[in-house]
Design an enzyme around this catalytic site. Structure first.
Site, PDB file in Angstrom:
ATOM      1  N   ASP A 140      18.160  64.345 -27.735  1.00 38.32           N
ATOM      2  CA  ASP A 140      17.843  63.280 -26.796  1.00 38.32           C
ATOM      3  C   ASP A 140      16.565  63.647 -26.053  1.00 38.32           C
ATOM      4  OD1 ASP A 140      18.586  65.212 -25.002  1.00 38.32           O
ATOM      5  OD2 ASP A 140      20.385  64.191 -24.315  1.00 38.32           O
ATOM      6  N   SER A 141      16.085  62.740 -25.209  1.00 35.30           N
ATOM      7  CA  SER A 141      14.746  62.894 -24.651  1.00 35.30           C
ATOM      8  C   SER A 141      14.714  63.535 -23.281  1.00 35.30           C
ATOM      9  CB  SER A 141      14.095  61.514 -24.532  1.00 35.30           C
ATOM     10  OG  SER A 141      14.792  60.728 -23.574  1.00 35.30           O
ATOM     11  N   GLY A 142      15.869  63.644 -22.624  1.00 35.90           N
ATOM     12  CA  GLY A 142      15.908  63.998 -21.209  1.00 35.90           C
ATOM     13  C   GLY A 142      16.125  62.785 -20.342  1.00 35.90           C
ATOM     14  N   GLY A 143      16.110  61.580 -20.944  1.00 36.40           N
ATOM     15  CA  GLY A 143      16.306  60.359 -20.171  1.00 36.40           C
ATOM     16  C   GLY A 143      17.659  60.278 -19.504  1.00 36.40           C
ATOM     17  N   PHE A 144      18.692  60.838 -20.148  1.00 34.93           N
ATOM     18  CA  PHE A 144      20.013  60.809 -19.528  1.00 34.93           C
ATOM     19  C   PHE A 144      20.008  61.553 -18.199  1.00 34.93           C
ATOM     20  CE2 PHE A 144      24.220  62.580 -18.703  1.00 34.93           C
ATOM     21  CZ  PHE A 144      24.994  61.434 -18.735  1.00 34.93           C
ATOM     22  N   ASP A 219      13.078  57.598 -21.713  1.00 36.40           N
ATOM     23  CA  ASP A 219      13.418  56.314 -21.101  1.00 36.40           C
ATOM     24  C   ASP A 219      14.030  56.549 -19.739  1.00 36.40           C
ATOM     25  OD1 ASP A 219      15.708  57.499 -22.442  1.00 36.40           O
ATOM     26  OD2 ASP A 219      16.798  55.680 -21.947  1.00 36.40           O
ATOM     27  N   GLN A 269      17.012  49.490 -23.173  1.00 37.33           N
ATOM     28  CA  GLN A 269      17.797  49.440 -21.941  1.00 37.33           C
ATOM     29  C   GLN A 269      17.988  47.977 -21.521  1.00 37.33           C
ATOM     30  OE1 GLN A 269      19.389  51.840 -20.697  1.00 37.33           O
ATOM     31  NE2 GLN A 269      18.375  53.746 -21.316  1.00 37.33           N
ATOM     32  N   GLY A 296      22.055  53.177 -22.158  1.00 41.15           N
ATOM     33  CA  GLY A 296      22.386  52.597 -20.875  1.00 41.15           C
ATOM     34  C   GLY A 296      23.869  52.476 -20.601  1.00 41.15           C
ATOM     35  N   ASP A 343      27.044  59.239 -30.805  1.00 38.90           N
ATOM     36  CA  ASP A 343      27.278  60.590 -30.283  1.00 38.90           C
ATOM     37  C   ASP A 343      28.035  60.501 -28.975  1.00 38.90           C
ATOM     38  OD1 ASP A 343      25.476  61.466 -27.715  1.00 38.90           O
ATOM     39  OD2 ASP A 343      24.515  59.846 -28.830  1.00 38.90           O
ATOM     40  N   CYS A 381      47.326  65.292 -40.303  1.00 40.13           N
ATOM     41  CA  CYS A 381      45.911  65.659 -40.144  1.00 40.13           C
ATOM     42  C   CYS A 381      45.626  66.921 -40.969  1.00 40.13           C
ATOM     43  CB  CYS A 381      45.581  65.913 -38.676  1.00 40.13           C
ATOM     44  SG  CYS A 381      43.871  66.464 -38.399  1.00 40.13           S
ATOM     45  N   CYS A 383      42.925  68.930 -40.563  1.00 38.30           N
ATOM     46  CA  CYS A 383      41.969  69.838 -39.937  1.00 38.30           C
ATOM     47  C   CYS A 383      42.552  71.250 -39.861  1.00 38.30           C
ATOM     48  CB  CYS A 383      41.573  69.342 -38.543  1.00 38.30           C
ATOM     49  SG  CYS A 383      42.768  69.716 -37.232  1.00 38.30           S
ATOM     50  N   CYS A 386      45.409  71.775 -37.259  1.00 41.75           N
ATOM     51  CA  CYS A 386      46.708  71.189 -37.592  1.00 41.75           C
ATOM     52  C   CYS A 386      47.384  71.892 -38.767  1.00 41.75           C
ATOM     53  CB  CYS A 386      46.552  69.701 -37.887  1.00 41.75           C
ATOM     54  SG  CYS A 386      46.241  68.698 -36.413  1.00 41.75           S
ATOM     55  N   HIS A 412      40.127  69.812 -33.814  1.00 43.47           N
ATOM     56  CA  HIS A 412      40.940  68.635 -34.133  1.00 43.47           C
ATOM     57  C   HIS A 412      40.283  67.346 -33.632  1.00 43.47           C
ATOM     58  CE1 HIS A 412      44.264  65.926 -34.763  1.00 43.47           C
ATOM     59  NE2 HIS A 412      44.057  65.490 -33.526  1.00 43.47           N
TER      60      HIS A 412
END
Length: 451
Positions: A140-144, A219, A269, A296, A343, A381, A383, A386, A412
């Site tokens: 990600d860009s750092g926008g978060f 952003d 956005q 957003g 994500d 499951c 995994c 499990c 899991h």
């Protein structure tokens, strides 16, 4: 009649064969030339048929399967992208993520900038090589951090605002650590309080040196509490930053010769406003991006509509990533309306606190009822957690704060979401998405489960 949830997958195996790392890591054919943009592309395999209930223009449903081609390998979509924030899944090795079926990982550019520093990753040969992951990566860009450090809301983006509007909103008990101006954002480090500056150009420089296959333009992420006027100004500011990101990305691609091509996604956005989302999508579509990020804070009631509004205005040749989504009903809504990749930190973060996802809903493994339960976290499951460990053991590990508990719960939960998207992909290719969606949601939320 065989349940759709149990129907064997016909489109692709759950664990597609992968080349070993020595062949997967890209070696530039021309070390004295810029990265070849043709190494990144997207192709559609199957498209959902339009319908009277379609949220797109003219009843369009933008859900699809496809393949994103990157220098580090292919991503078959729709796909879940686990979040390895600091170039690591907490308590889980990259080899284990590959074994549970993960195709790609996402890391956080701001946190990697703080430590170990983007120059370390560049010297190591890029993010994939640095963390011994042989597949595609995102940053990600750092926008978060504009939101999480500015307003202090951490991971909660689907806010219940109850009509409250304020441009100075901040979470209770939090100090504002990010300050936005026209050129960029000034941050106070949550590690030591030191001051840092991010702009479109700085974010692009950091992400290029980190070396992920897919990056996002810088952003401004607003809250749903911001006023309409601020949302309008923020959309225009994000567009101006996006133009600068494209220019700097193109410059760096030409100057950083001998490196694999890195794709750049623009971020749309506009909060809950249809006109702002469409306008922002048109702006991002006008620029030379490789894909689009749907970003957003979005209320659940319009999350599918928001994806459709954006897809109405975007070329279908660009892959679409929905940022920060992991509620099961939200994933179905976003896939149906055009999301290709997703994500979220929620599967790992909630797992470390004892929340376990299953086809029959989400439950807390640390309840007293599981202390003597020697069955798996989820019946059926496949995994590692499990097939090798019991609820009683994992309950004990988490209560004792043993890292093995974090590992097993995370394996899991990540497997749950990876497989959910695998199964959704198979249902689109197989022509039974609507039935699979309805049965899956009815089963998952039968007891009012969260998630």
């Amino acid at each position: 009649m065989t349940s759709l949830l149990e129907r064997p997958r016909t489109a692709r195996p759950e664990h597609p064969d992968q080349p070993d790392q020595s062949t997967q890591l890209p070696q530039p054919e021309h070390p004295d030339q810029p990265g070849d943009r043709s190494a990144f592309s997207f192709e559609t395999t199957t498209r959902l048929p339009d319908s009277a209930q379609g949220k797109g223009r003219g009843g369009a449903r933008y859900g699809r399967t496809g393949v994103i081609h990157t220098p580090h390998g292919d991503i078959t979509t729709p796909a879940f992208v686990p979040v390895a924030t600091q170039a690591a899944m907490k308590a889980v090795l990259p080899e284990q993520m590959r074994e549970l079926g993960a195709q790609c990982l996402l890391s956080n550019a701001f946190h990697l900038f703080e430590r170990p520093g983007e120059d370390v990753l560049d010297e190591a040969g890029g993010l994939s090589r640095f963390m011994n992951w042989d597949g595609p990566t995102f940053t990600d860009s750092g926008g978060f951090q504009v939101l999480s450090l500015g307003a202090g809301f951490k991971k909660t983006l689907a806010m219940d605002v109850k009509g409250m509007k304020s441009d100075d909103v901040i979470a209770k008990g939090k100090e504002r650590l990010a300050f936005v101006d026209e050129d960029g954002v000034t941050f106070k480090s949550p590690l030591n309080g030191s001051e840092h500056r991010f702009s479109a150009e700085i974010s692009m420089g950091i992400q290029h040196r980190i070396g992920a296959d897919i990056m996002f333009a810088f952003d401004e992420l607003t809250t749903l509490m911001n006023t309409r006027g601020y949302q309008e100004r923020s959309v225009e500011r994000t567009f101006r930053w996006a133009r600068r990101c494209v220019a700097e990305h193109q410059r760096l691609t030409q100057t950083r010769v001998g490196k694999p091509y890195q794709a750049l996604y623009g971020v749309v956005q506009g909060a809950n406003y249809e006109d702002l989302r469409r306008h922002a999508a048109q702006q991002i579509a006008s620029l030379d991006f490789d894909g689009v990020g749907i970003g957003g804070a979005i209320e659940k009631r319009v999350i599918g509509d928001t994806c459709a509004w954006i897809c109405d205005e975007m070329p279908e040749s660009r892959p679409r990533h929905v940022l920060g989504i992991a509620a099961v009903d939200d994933i179905f809504a976003c896939v149906e309306n055009g999301g290709d990749t997703f994500d979220c930190v929620a599967p790992a973060r909630t797992g470390r606190n004892g929340a376990i996802y299953t086809r029959d809903g989400r439950y807390n493994i640390k309840r007293a009822a599981y202390k003597h339960d020697f069955g798996p976290l989820e019946e059926g499951c496949n995994c590692y957690a499990c097939t090798h460990y019991s609820r009683a053991y994992i309950d004990h590990m988490l209560r004792a704060h043993e890292l093995n508990g974090f590992t097993l719960a995370t394996i899991h939960n990540e497997r749950f979401f990876v497989k959910l998207l695998d199964d959704i992909r198979a249902s689109i290719d197989g022509g039974y998405f609507d039935e699979f969606r309805d049965e899956s949601l009815a089963r998952f939320y039968a007891n009012g489960s969260r998630g």
